[in-house]
Scaffold this active site. Structure first.
Site, PDB file in Angstrom:
ATOM      1  N   LYS A   1       0.848  -1.179   0.000  1.00  0.00           N
ATOM      2  CA  LYS A   1       0.000   0.000   0.000  1.00  0.00           C
ATOM      3  C   LYS A   1       0.894   1.243   0.000  1.00  0.00           C
ATOM      4  O   LYS A   1       1.878   1.303   0.734  1.00  0.00           O
ATOM      5  CB  LYS A   1      -0.908  -0.027   1.243  1.00  0.00           C
ATOM      6  CG  LYS A   1      -1.955   1.068   1.244  1.00  0.00           C
ATOM      7  CD  LYS A   1      -3.012   0.840   2.313  1.00  0.00           C
ATOM      8  CE  LYS A   1      -4.008   1.999   2.316  1.00  0.00           C
ATOM      9  NZ  LYS A   1      -5.112   1.800   3.252  1.00  0.00           N
TER      10      LYS A   1
ATOM     11  N   GLU B   1     -19.494  -5.764  10.369  1.00  0.00           N
ATOM     12  CA  GLU B   1     -20.469  -4.997  11.156  1.00  0.00           C
ATOM     13  C   GLU B   1     -21.509  -5.906  11.803  1.00  0.00           C
ATOM     14  O   GLU B   1     -21.914  -5.682  12.941  1.00  0.00           O
ATOM     15  CB  GLU B   1     -21.161  -3.950  10.270  1.00  0.00           C
ATOM     16  CG  GLU B   1     -20.271  -2.762   9.879  1.00  0.00           C
ATOM     17  CD  GLU B   1     -19.303  -3.060   8.747  1.00  0.00           C
ATOM     18  OE1 GLU B   1     -19.421  -4.139   8.111  1.00  0.00           O
ATOM     19  OE2 GLU B   1     -18.417  -2.220   8.488  1.00  0.00           O
TER      20      GLU B   1
ATOM     21  N   ARG C   1     -25.461  -2.322   7.357  1.00  0.00           N
ATOM     22  CA  ARG C   1     -25.098  -3.712   7.132  1.00  0.00           C
ATOM     23  C   ARG C   1     -25.651  -4.650   8.212  1.00  0.00           C
ATOM     24  O   ARG C   1     -25.780  -5.843   7.989  1.00  0.00           O
ATOM     25  CB  ARG C   1     -23.564  -3.853   7.147  1.00  0.00           C
ATOM     26  CG  ARG C   1     -22.887  -3.511   5.870  1.00  0.00           C
ATOM     27  CD  ARG C   1     -23.173  -4.609   4.870  1.00  0.00           C
ATOM     28  NE  ARG C   1     -22.839  -4.185   3.535  1.00  0.00           N
ATOM     29  CZ  ARG C   1     -21.643  -4.337   2.983  1.00  0.00           C
ATOM     30  NH1 ARG C   1     -20.672  -4.893   3.657  1.00  0.00           N
ATOM     31  NH2 ARG C   1     -21.431  -3.922   1.761  1.00  0.00           N
TER      32      ARG C   1
HETATM   33  C1  LIG Z   1     -18.917  -2.265   5.076  1.00  0.00           C
HETATM   34  C2  LIG Z   1     -17.763  -1.340   5.195  1.00  0.00           C
HETATM   35  N1  LIG Z   1     -17.127  -1.187   6.390  1.00  0.00           N
HETATM   36  C3  LIG Z   1     -16.076  -0.364   6.497  1.00  0.00           C
HETATM   37  C4  LIG Z   1     -15.627   0.352   5.435  1.00  0.00           C
HETATM   38  C5  LIG Z   1     -14.507   1.349   5.586  1.00  0.00           C
HETATM   39  N2  LIG Z   1     -13.339   0.959   4.816  1.00  0.00           N
HETATM   40  C6  LIG Z   1     -13.055   1.525   3.630  1.00  0.00           C
HETATM   41  S1  LIG Z   1     -11.689   0.906   2.934  1.00  0.00           S
HETATM   42  C7  LIG Z   1     -11.449  -0.141   4.203  1.00  0.00           C
HETATM   43  C8  LIG Z   1     -10.281  -1.049   4.191  1.00  0.00           C
HETATM   44  C9  LIG Z   1     -10.225  -1.894   2.976  1.00  0.00           C
HETATM   45  O1  LIG Z   1      -9.071  -2.641   3.013  1.00  0.00           O
HETATM   46  P1  LIG Z   1      -8.752  -3.775   1.958  1.00  0.00           P
HETATM   47  O2  LIG Z   1      -9.957  -4.560   1.659  1.00  0.00           O
HETATM   48  O3  LIG Z   1      -7.582  -4.517   2.438  1.00  0.00           O
HETATM   49  O4  LIG Z   1      -8.430  -2.973   0.648  1.00  0.00           O
HETATM   50  P2  LIG Z   1      -7.168  -2.071   0.292  1.00  0.00           P
HETATM   51  O5  LIG Z   1      -7.357  -0.764   0.972  1.00  0.00           O
HETATM   52  O6  LIG Z   1      -5.965  -2.764   0.803  1.00  0.00           O
HETATM   53  O7  LIG Z   1      -7.221  -1.959  -1.165  1.00  0.00           O
HETATM   54  C10 LIG Z   1     -12.429   0.020   5.176  1.00  0.00           C
HETATM   55  C11 LIG Z   1     -12.478  -0.719   6.448  1.00  0.00           C
HETATM   56  C12 LIG Z   1     -16.312   0.178   4.215  1.00  0.00           C
HETATM   57  N3  LIG Z   1     -15.958   0.858   3.118  1.00  0.00           N
HETATM   58  N4  LIG Z   1     -17.355  -0.656   4.129  1.00  0.00           N
END
Ligand SMILES: Cc1ncc(C[n+]2csc(CCOP(=O)(O)OP(=O)(O)O)c2C)c(N)n1
Length: 585
Positions: free
Chosen positions: A247, A335, A363
C-alpha cells in the site's frame, strides 16, 4: 511531460496497443499523476498507489468494458478511472459536481458496479457471471478485485462459498497488502501471511472452496501479473489469484506510514510531507471525544468494552486499544458480527460501546433488531459520521439512521447537539439504561470542550429549549442545531433541541403544539421516516391541527461535495435556513 505515454492513453483500447516494455513507464507516470492530483485535491492515496501495476495489467489483458471488472470498496480505483477516459476530469475527484471517488455505474461504462461499502465485489461479479452463462456467453470475463481486509467480511465469504459450487466464469483477485485503513486483523489475515511467507504450504482454504488458486505473486511485477492473468483467462470456472502489493507503493512516506497516507489530506507531491493543519485552537472532533471519553469511563467502570469493525483510527477507538487493549476489539470489516458480539457480551453483564459509522451500520440491521433490541440488551451503539459526510458522497452519507432505527422497539435514539452532550450521554448510558441506545453524531468538530467539567446525567426522553421566541417553534435534533442557532439569531422564534428521536418528549411537544401554530422540524437525516416524521405522527395521534414543516434530506441520494456545499444544496445551511425562517414568520 515529454514522451509521456499516459498523455496518449485515453482508453484501455489504446492501452492494449502498447508494447509490454512500455508498461513500466506507464505505471510510473500513472503513479505520479495520482500523487500530483491527490496532493492538492485530497482523497484516498495509498490504496490506489498499491494497485497501479495490477490496474494496468487487468485492462491490458481483459477486454474491458465488455469484460466486467469490479473493484471492492473502490477507493483503490483512481488508476482505473484515469485509464478509462477520466484523466482530464480527475482533478475534480470527490468535489461537488466532479467525478465520484468511487466507481459508479452512471459515471462510466467501465465502472461495472457501484461500490463504496466493502465486501460486495465477489457476489456482484458472480451475479454477472451467472447472467452471462444464462445468456449463453461463455467468453465474457468477470473479475472481482478485493483487498485482504474486505475478503474477511462475511459477505465475501458468502460469495466465495456460492461461487465454489458453480461453473461461473469468475476470477477473484486478492490484493493482499496486509492492511485495510488500519492493519488487517483476524485469523484469515494470519493465514494469508503464512501463505506469503511460505510457512503455509498451499492455500488450502481457497482450494477447499473449489477455486483454482494461483499465487502468491508480486503485484508490482507487470510481467508476472500479465502472464498469470493471460493464463487464467483461458481457465473455466471460479479462479483465484493471490497478489501481494505494498500500500502506498512509490511514495516513501505512504509506504512507511500507511495509516496516515490512506487519505492524507493535502501534502507536498515532491517530498510527500503532509501540510500541517492550522495551528489555531479548534474544537475537538466528535470521534476524538468518543475515543477519549470511553477510555476515561472504562478506567472507572471495568465492565466497559469497546468494539469497532475495522475503524480504530476513524472512530478513535485506537486510544482505548492502546491503553486498555484487553477491553477494546477491532473485529475487522464485520459490522454484523460486531453487533451480535456486543449483544453476546451484554448478556454477560459487560457494557459494550459498539462504534459503527452510521452508513456501515446499515449492514447490521437484522442484528440490531433480532439480536439486540428484541432481547432488550443494553448495547450502546455509537454511530459516527451521521448526517452528510462530504466528499465520500452517496455511498457514505449517514442520513438514514433515524429512519431505519426509529421503528425498532426498545431502542432509545439520541443525537447530541455538541461534544459536551456526547460525553454526558456516554456517561449516562454506561450507568445502565436497561435497554439499547443509539447515539448518532457527525463527522467533524462542534464546540470547544472543557475536559475537566464533571459528567452530568442526561434524562432519557427529555428535550430542552434553547431560545425563546414568539412566532413559531423550530425543533431540531442533533448537531444541526448549530446551523439553526445561527440562522435564527435575529429572528423572533423559539428553538428546541429535542435530543431524542425516541422516545419523544411528549410533555414538551404538547406544550409546543399548544403554544405555536407553526412547528418546523430540522434534521440532517432523510425527511422520510426521520425525526420530522416522528413529530408528524405525534401531531396526528393527538389531533393537533398545527402547520408542520419538515426540513431535512430530500428523498434522493445526495452526491459528493463539501459538507457545507451539500447542506446548501438541501437547504440546511445557515443562509438558506435564515431565508426560510424569515419567510415563514
Ligand atoms: C462495510 C464497510 N465497512 C467499512 C468500510 C470502511 N473501509 C473503507 S476501505 C477499508 C479497508 C479496505 O481494506 P482492503 O480490503 O484490504 O483494501 P485495500 O485498501 O488494501 O485496497 C475500510 C475498512 C467500508 N468501506 N465498508
Amino acid at each position: 511531460m515529454q514522451n509521456s505515454i499516459l498523455n496518449k492513453i485515453n482508453s484501455p483500447k489504446e492501452l492494449r496497443l502498447l508494447s509490454p516494455k512500455d508498461l513500466p513507464q506507464l505505471a510510473q507516470e500513472l503513479r505520479e499523476f495520482i500523487i500530483n492530483i491527490v496532493a492538492t485535491k485530497e482523497g484516498h492515496l495509498g490504496a490506489s498507489l498499491g494497485v497501479v501495476e495490477l490496474t494496468i495489467a487487468l485492462h491490458y489483458v481483459f477486454n474491458t468494458p465488455n469484460d466486467q471488472l469490479i473493484w471492492d470498496v473502490g477507493h483503490q480505483a483512481y488508476g482505473h478511472k484515469i485509464l478509462t477516459g477520466r484523466k482530464d476530469q480527475f482533478h475534480t475527484n470527490r468535489q461537488l459536481g466532479g467525478i465520484s471517488g468511487f466507481p459508479k455505474r452512471s459515471e462510466s461504462e467501465f465502472d461495472a458496479f457501484g461500490v463504496g461499502h466493502a465486501s460486495t465485489s465477489i457476489s456482484a461479479a458472480l451475479g454477472m457471471a451467472i447472467a452471462s452463462k444464462l445468456k449463453g456467453d461463455f467468453e465474457k470475463q468477470h473479475i472481482a478485485v478485493i483487498g485482504d481486509a474486505s475478503i474477511a467480511g462475511g459477505m465475501a465469504f458468502e460469495g466465495l462459498n456460492h461461487a465454489g459450487v458453480t461453473d461461473a466464469n469468475l476470477l477473484v483477485v486478492l490484493n493482499d497488502n496486509a492492511i485495510g485503513i488500519d492493519p488487517s486483523v483476524g485469523a484469515l489475515k494470519q493465514y494469508l501471511t503464512n501463505v506469503k511467507k511460505g510457512t503455509q504450504r498451499r492455500n488450502n482454504i481457497i482450494e477447499a472452496l473449489n477455486f483454482d488458486y494461483s499465487g502468491p505473486i508480486d503485484g508490482h511485477d507487470l510481467d508476472a501479473i500479465i502472464t498469470q492473468l493471460k493464463r487464467l483467462k483461458n481457465i473455466k470456472g471460479p479462479k483465484f489469484l493471490h497478489v501481494i502489493t505494498t500500500k502506498g507503493k512509490g511514495l516513501k512516506q505512504a509506504e512507511t506510514d500507511q495509516v496516515k497516507y490512506h487519505a492524507p489530506g493535502k501534502f507536498d507531491a515532491k517530498t510527500g510531507e503532509i501540510f500541517a493543519k492550522s495551528a489555531l485552537r479548534q474544537p475537538p472532533k466528535y470521534q476524538d471525544v468518543f475515543g477519549h471519553t470511553i477510555v476515561e469511563l472504562a478506567k472507572k467502570n471495568k465492565n466497559i468494552v469497546g468494539i469497532t469493525p475495522a475503524m480504530p483510527t476513524g472512530s478513535s477507538l485506537k486510544y482505548m486499544m492502546a491503553e486498555i487493549s484487553e477491553c477494546a476489539f477491532d473485529v475487522g470489516i464485520a459490522e454484523q458480527h460486531a453487533v451480535t458480539l456486543a449483544a453476546g457480551m451484554a448478556t454477560q453483564g459487560l457494557i459494550p460501546f459498539c462504534n459503527i459509522y452510521s452508513t456501515f451500520l446499515q449492514r447490521a440491521y437484522d442484528q440490531i433488531i433480532h439480536d439486540v433490541a428484541l432481547q432488550k440488551l443494553p448495547v450502546i451503539f455509537c454511530l459516527d459520521r451521521a448526517g452528510l459526510v462530504g466528499q465520500d458522497g452517496a455511498t457514505h452519507h449517514g442520513v438514514f439512521d433515524l429512519s431505519y432505527l426509529r421503528c425498532i422497539p426498545n431502542l432509545i435514539i439520541f443525537a447530541p447537539r455538541n461534544e459536551v452532550e456526547l460525553r454526558n450521554i456516554m456517561y449516562t448510558a454506561q450507568l445502565g439504561l436497561g435497554q439499547p441506545i443509539a447515539i448518532r453524531y457527525p463527522r467533524g468538530r462542534g464546540v470547544t470542550l472543557d475536559w475537566e467539567q464533571p459528567f452530568s446525567k442526561i434524562e432519557i426522553g427529555k428535550g430542552t429549549q434553547l431560545k425563546k421566541g414568539k412566532n413559531l417553534a423550530v425543533l431540531s435534533i442533533g448537531s444541526i442545531a448549530k446551523n439553526v442557532t445561527e440562522a435564527i439569531e435575529n429572528i423572533d422564534v423559539s428553538h428546541y433541541d429535542m435530543r431524542f428521536a425516541k422516545p419523544l418528549d411528549d410533555t414538551l411537544l404538547h406544550q409546543i403544539f399548544k403554544k405555536y401554530s407553526t412547528v418546523v422540524t430540522v434534521e440532517d437525516n432523510a425527511i422520510k421516516g426521520g425525526f420530522g416524521t416522528a413529530v408528524l405522527e405525534f401531531a396526528s395521534q393527538n389531533n393537533y391541527q398545527n402547520i408542520i414543516k419538515t426540513l431535512g434530506i430530500p428523498d434522493e441520494f445526495i452526491e459528493h461535495g463539501g459538507v457545507e456545499e451539500l447542506q446548501k444544496q438541501v437547504g440546511l445551511d445557515v443562509k438558506n435556513l435564515t431565508k426560510y425562517f424569515k419567510e415563514n414568520v
